[in-house]
Design a protein around this motif. Structure first.
Motif, PDB file in Angstrom:
ATOM      1  N   PHE A 109       0.830  -1.207   0.000  1.00  0.00           N
ATOM      2  CA  PHE A 109       0.000   0.000   0.000  1.00  0.00           C
ATOM      3  C   PHE A 109       0.865   1.258   0.000  1.00  0.00           C
ATOM      4  O   PHE A 109       0.513   2.255  -0.631  1.00  0.00           O
ATOM      5  CB  PHE A 109      -0.942  -0.003   1.206  1.00  0.00           C
ATOM      6  CG  PHE A 109      -2.202  -0.786   0.989  1.00  0.00           C
ATOM      7  CD1 PHE A 109      -3.207  -0.310   0.161  1.00  0.00           C
ATOM      8  CD2 PHE A 109      -2.393  -2.015   1.605  1.00  0.00           C
ATOM      9  CE1 PHE A 109      -4.377  -1.030  -0.053  1.00  0.00           C
ATOM     10  CE2 PHE A 109      -3.554  -2.742   1.389  1.00  0.00           C
ATOM     11  CZ  PHE A 109      -4.535  -2.252   0.566  1.00  0.00           C
ATOM     12  N   ILE A 116      -4.819   2.769  -3.273  1.00  0.00           N
ATOM     13  CA  ILE A 116      -5.587   3.386  -2.192  1.00  0.00           C
ATOM     14  C   ILE A 116      -6.665   4.307  -2.754  1.00  0.00           C
ATOM     15  O   ILE A 116      -7.826   4.269  -2.335  1.00  0.00           O
ATOM     16  CB  ILE A 116      -4.645   4.158  -1.254  1.00  0.00           C
ATOM     17  CG1 ILE A 116      -3.733   3.184  -0.509  1.00  0.00           C
ATOM     18  CG2 ILE A 116      -5.432   5.006  -0.250  1.00  0.00           C
ATOM     19  CD1 ILE A 116      -2.636   3.841   0.296  1.00  0.00           C
ATOM     20  N   VAL A 174      -5.110  -5.270   6.494  1.00  0.00           N
ATOM     21  CA  VAL A 174      -5.331  -4.232   5.484  1.00  0.00           C
ATOM     22  C   VAL A 174      -5.650  -2.901   6.154  1.00  0.00           C
ATOM     23  O   VAL A 174      -5.140  -1.849   5.748  1.00  0.00           O
ATOM     24  CB  VAL A 174      -6.459  -4.640   4.510  1.00  0.00           C
ATOM     25  CG1 VAL A 174      -6.821  -3.486   3.579  1.00  0.00           C
ATOM     26  CG2 VAL A 174      -6.034  -5.854   3.690  1.00  0.00           C
ATOM     27  N   SER A 177      -2.703  -1.182   7.379  1.00  0.00           N
ATOM     28  CA  SER A 177      -1.832  -0.761   6.275  1.00  0.00           C
ATOM     29  C   SER A 177      -2.432   0.371   5.451  1.00  0.00           C
ATOM     30  O   SER A 177      -1.706   1.045   4.712  1.00  0.00           O
ATOM     31  CB  SER A 177      -1.574  -1.960   5.344  1.00  0.00           C
ATOM     32  OG  SER A 177      -1.057  -3.058   6.045  1.00  0.00           O
ATOM     33  N   TYR A 178      -3.746   0.586   5.586  1.00  0.00           N
ATOM     34  CA  TYR A 178      -4.495   1.419   4.642  1.00  0.00           C
ATOM     35  C   TYR A 178      -4.980   2.744   5.226  1.00  0.00           C
ATOM     36  O   TYR A 178      -4.858   3.789   4.602  1.00  0.00           O
ATOM     37  CB  TYR A 178      -5.693   0.585   4.161  1.00  0.00           C
ATOM     38  CG  TYR A 178      -6.647   1.244   3.197  1.00  0.00           C
ATOM     39  CD1 TYR A 178      -6.498   1.071   1.829  1.00  0.00           C
ATOM     40  CD2 TYR A 178      -7.736   1.987   3.647  1.00  0.00           C
ATOM     41  CE1 TYR A 178      -7.396   1.641   0.932  1.00  0.00           C
ATOM     42  CE2 TYR A 178      -8.630   2.570   2.774  1.00  0.00           C
ATOM     43  CZ  TYR A 178      -8.449   2.386   1.412  1.00  0.00           C
ATOM     44  OH  TYR A 178      -9.328   2.961   0.533  1.00  0.00           O
ATOM     45  N   LYS A 181      -2.864   5.861   5.362  1.00  0.00           N
ATOM     46  CA  LYS A 181      -2.534   6.343   4.018  1.00  0.00           C
ATOM     47  C   LYS A 181      -3.731   7.039   3.374  1.00  0.00           C
ATOM     48  O   LYS A 181      -3.604   8.124   2.800  1.00  0.00           O
ATOM     49  CB  LYS A 181      -2.095   5.168   3.132  1.00  0.00           C
ATOM     50  CG  LYS A 181      -0.718   4.636   3.432  1.00  0.00           C
ATOM     51  CD  LYS A 181       0.340   5.560   2.863  1.00  0.00           C
ATOM     52  CE  LYS A 181       1.728   4.995   2.986  1.00  0.00           C
ATOM     53  NZ  LYS A 181       2.750   5.925   2.493  1.00  0.00           N
ATOM     54  N   SER A 182      -4.898   6.416   3.463  1.00  0.00           N
ATOM     55  CA  SER A 182      -6.084   6.967   2.805  1.00  0.00           C
ATOM     56  C   SER A 182      -6.569   8.250   3.477  1.00  0.00           C
ATOM     57  O   SER A 182      -7.273   9.056   2.866  1.00  0.00           O
ATOM     58  CB  SER A 182      -7.218   5.944   2.785  1.00  0.00           C
ATOM     59  OG  SER A 182      -7.611   5.604   4.097  1.00  0.00           O
TER      60      SER A 182
END
Length: 222
Positions: A109, A116, A174, A177-178, A181-182
């Motif tokens: 990611f 993303i 997930v 990890s996500y 960032k998003s």
């Protein structure tokens, strides 16, 4: 004299290589446009310009804009799944194998911001286009099976907490990890912190991995 067998599928050689190269250019241009502008904002004309093709070629290979968008989603998710399945954790200790899978997901990611953006945009559309994909569920299914194998081996050896559901665990991996960032831009604006710097993300990776390891470990015996 025996009749030659009729070839099934597209002819090999330079023409077929050219077709594959053209499709690839269209797909790469579409990934950039859909990631930047979403489904509604992306324009076929812009994709054609970036890919150096005419609209007829796009419609020939992908039927319509929706077909191209689904192909983009399948491609970026397929890349994630393909790389996940390359991880050989079959002989690894269960905890090491699970944390290795998390390390990969976190890193993937980080390296693919377009994934993303595309997933965030498709969630706003309630997954309506991804639901039409036949390929994505087929590619995705082995990943959870591999996690389940590691969990069950770890459970049997007493080194992993009992009763963890593989799909729940994958979603947790997930999420760790996500989300940062998003939501990095809004979180940075709200907290005036350096969430966009590599240093912050490296620190977050260590914390997330520590949290996951603590969750996976069996509770201490009383």
């Amino acid at each position: 004299m025996r009749a030659a067998k009729k070839r099934i599928g597209p002819p090999p050689g330079p023409r077929q290589a050219n077709i594959a190269e053209t499709r690839d250019r269209i797909l790469k241009a579409a990934i950039a446009q859909f990631a930047r502008n979403g489904f509604s904002g992306a324009r076929i004309e812009s994709i054609c310009k970036d890919a150096d093709v005419n609209a007829r070629m796009v419609y020939h290979y992908y039927v319509d804009k929706a077909g191209l968008y689904v192909a983009v989603l399948e491609h970026v998710l397929g890349e994630l799944r393909t790389e996940e399945l390359k991880l050989d954790v079959s002989a690894a200790e269960p905890m090491d194998g699970l944390l290795t899978m998390f390390d990969f997901i976190f890193g993937h990611f980080a390296k693919h911001p377009e994934l993303i953006r595309l997933l965030s945009a498709e969630n706003l559309l309630e997954g309506s286009y991804l639901r039409t994909s036949v390929a994505t569920p087929t590619v995705a299914s082995p990943v959870v099976e591999h996690i389940d194998t590691l969990l069950r081996r770890g459970e049997a050896k007493g080194v992993v907490r009992a009763g963890i559901d593989a799909l729940h665990l994958y979603v947790m991996m997930v999420a760790l990890s996500y989300f940062h960032k998003s939501n990095a831009y809004t979180l940075s604006a709200i907290w005036n912190d350096a969430l966009l710097t590599p240093v912050w993300h490296e620190e977050h990776s260590v914390l997330a991995r520590t949290m996951l390891a603590a969750f996976l470990a069996p509770p201490p015996s009383r």
